[in-house]
Design a protein around this motif. Structure first.
Motif, PDB file in Angstrom:
ATOM      1  N   THR A  43      37.925  32.864  39.994  1.00 16.00           N
ATOM      2  CA  THR A  43      37.623  31.688  38.833  1.00 16.00           C
ATOM      3  C   THR A  43      37.745  32.285  37.556  1.00 16.00           C
ATOM      4  O   THR A  43      38.185  31.768  36.727  1.00 16.00           O
ATOM      5  CB  THR A  43      36.458  30.848  39.521  1.00 16.00           C
ATOM      6  OG1 THR A  43      36.514  30.349  40.470  1.00 16.00           O
ATOM      7  CG2 THR A  43      36.188  29.768  38.365  1.00 16.00           C
ATOM      8  N   GLU A  44      36.600  33.161  37.453  1.00 15.81           N
ATOM      9  CA  GLU A  44      36.465  33.969  36.258  1.00 15.81           C
ATOM     10  C   GLU A  44      37.637  34.735  35.497  1.00 15.81           C
ATOM     11  O   GLU A  44      37.967  34.638  34.598  1.00 15.81           O
ATOM     12  CB  GLU A  44      35.229  34.812  36.459  1.00 15.81           C
ATOM     13  CG  GLU A  44      34.861  35.493  35.029  1.00 15.81           C
ATOM     14  CD  GLU A  44      34.420  35.050  33.906  1.00 15.81           C
ATOM     15  OE1 GLU A  44      34.152  33.903  34.012  1.00 15.81           O
ATOM     16  OE2 GLU A  44      34.266  35.369  32.846  1.00 15.81           O
TER      17      GLU A  44
ATOM     18  N   SER B  22      35.992  37.690  45.784  1.00 17.00           N
ATOM     19  CA  SER B  22      35.308  36.481  46.042  1.00 17.00           C
ATOM     20  C   SER B  22      35.936  35.312  45.263  1.00 17.00           C
ATOM     21  O   SER B  22      36.765  35.509  44.264  1.00 17.00           O
ATOM     22  CB  SER B  22      33.801  36.402  45.861  1.00 17.00           C
ATOM     23  OG  SER B  22      33.580  36.452  44.432  1.00 17.00           O
ATOM     24  N   LYS B  23      35.843  34.078  45.808  1.00 18.62           N
ATOM     25  CA  LYS B  23      36.512  32.926  44.929  1.00 18.62           C
ATOM     26  C   LYS B  23      35.967  33.036  43.699  1.00 18.62           C
ATOM     27  O   LYS B  23      36.585  32.522  42.528  1.00 18.62           O
ATOM     28  CB  LYS B  23      36.300  31.660  45.582  1.00 18.62           C
ATOM     29  CG  LYS B  23      37.092  31.514  46.916  1.00 18.62           C
ATOM     30  CD  LYS B  23      37.271  30.256  47.469  1.00 18.62           C
ATOM     31  CE  LYS B  23      35.808  29.842  48.307  1.00 18.62           C
ATOM     32  NZ  LYS B  23      35.981  28.529  48.939  1.00 18.62           N
ATOM     33  N   PRO B  24      34.604  33.119  43.264  1.00 21.86           N
ATOM     34  CA  PRO B  24      34.065  32.997  41.875  1.00 21.86           C
ATOM     35  C   PRO B  24      34.730  34.081  40.985  1.00 21.86           C
ATOM     36  O   PRO B  24      34.815  33.713  39.711  1.00 21.86           O
ATOM     37  CB  PRO B  24      32.655  32.983  42.119  1.00 21.86           C
ATOM     38  CG  PRO B  24      32.236  32.726  43.378  1.00 21.86           C
ATOM     39  CD  PRO B  24      33.366  33.085  44.312  1.00 21.86           C
ATOM     40  N   THR B  25      34.832  35.245  41.415  1.00 21.63           N
ATOM     41  CA  THR B  25      35.522  36.100  40.633  1.00 21.63           C
ATOM     42  C   THR B  25      36.978  35.737  40.278  1.00 21.63           C
ATOM     43  O   THR B  25      37.215  35.996  39.129  1.00 21.63           O
ATOM     44  CB  THR B  25      35.575  37.492  41.689  1.00 21.63           C
ATOM     45  OG1 THR B  25      34.421  37.866  41.963  1.00 21.63           O
ATOM     46  CG2 THR B  25      36.614  38.679  41.060  1.00 21.63           C
TER      47      THR B  25
END
Lengths: 139, 139
Positions: free
Chosen positions: A69-70, A64-67
DNA sequence: GATAGTTAGTTAGGTGCTAACTAATTATAT
DNA sequence: ATATAATTAGTTAGCACCTAACTAACTATC
């Protein structure tokens, strides 16, 4: 024949050890002795795809995109990557490898190169040619 | 000289790939495709110390006893080890590797052996002798 | 009483997710 | 050309699961 195999085993064991040591030296040289296999894999993926954005990396790695980002936040902290804003689209950041990031991403090649260098130091040209000829036969 | 190094690089890259594939085959052959590097390391440690108890393993690995308990529980579940009660002291259990556990513990040697076998298939005796002679010079 | 191993509970860090959000861009309507 | 709706890029918050490891307390054995 059995003895030859044993000798070959011993000799290759040594080579693999040298390469492994080179690999460890590369990581600790970068102050990243405990970088994970997954992280190295992701740096390699970034390296392999020249121009990579967050969305693109999410797609490639099936995360996922938040993954992403992190993950990039961590890599920035580790000084392996930096963000570069796109001039065409204000939303887009490219994920770029730092010098250190490149070294890690290419640690596999780099340690093998070091091994080859080491071999070049110990062998003359004939030896190397013979070696190449012989090993080419292995599939 | 540069060309020789490139050829050597290519040839060794291929060898390392073969070994790596053998390694993966070993793990998935055991149904343990996602075993961690740490776990393999501990199985190797158990393998290297023939007669190992919980306390001893805790000492060797510099972990606490509960950590060893939990680790062994997992390995039992993975069918890599079993407990053998000591006949001399009812408190003591020896940690024994199963067949699968041994295979994993020795995966490094086993995959290298597979590589050597593959080489033996492709090379005649002279080639092998030459190879051994040449590679012996590498330190 | 001392020791071997276990159980209960906890912490730290890696890896990954969904829901919700802001900012920027594109598409559509006027 | 301008305004608005819809879409897209990336972020934040909160959560879950896993590995790896710990301490405190306990049971079993010597």
């Amino acid at each position: 024949m059995m003895e030859r195999k044993e000798h070959l085993f011993t000799v290759f064991e040594g080579l693999f050890k040298i390469k492994s040591d080179c690999s460890c030296d590369i990581f600790s040289g970068c102050g990243l002795s405990d970088i994970t296999v997954k992280q190295i894999g992701y740096l390699k993926t970034i390296d392999e795809h020249g121009e990579v954005t967050f969305s693109k990396l999410a797609k490639i790695t099936r995360n996922s995109k938040p993954t992403i980002t992190e993950m990039v936040r961590k890599f920035v902290q580790m000084e392996c990557v930096y963000r570069e804003r796109s001039s065409d689209d204000g939303r887009i950041f490219y994920i770029r490898l730092t010098e250190k990031g490149q070294i890690i991403a290419r640690s596999e090649q780099n340690s093998l190169l070091k091994l080859i260098e080491k071999m070049a130091e110990s062998l003359d040209e004939k030896d190397m040619d013979d070696l190449i000829q012989i090993l080419r036969k292995v599939r």
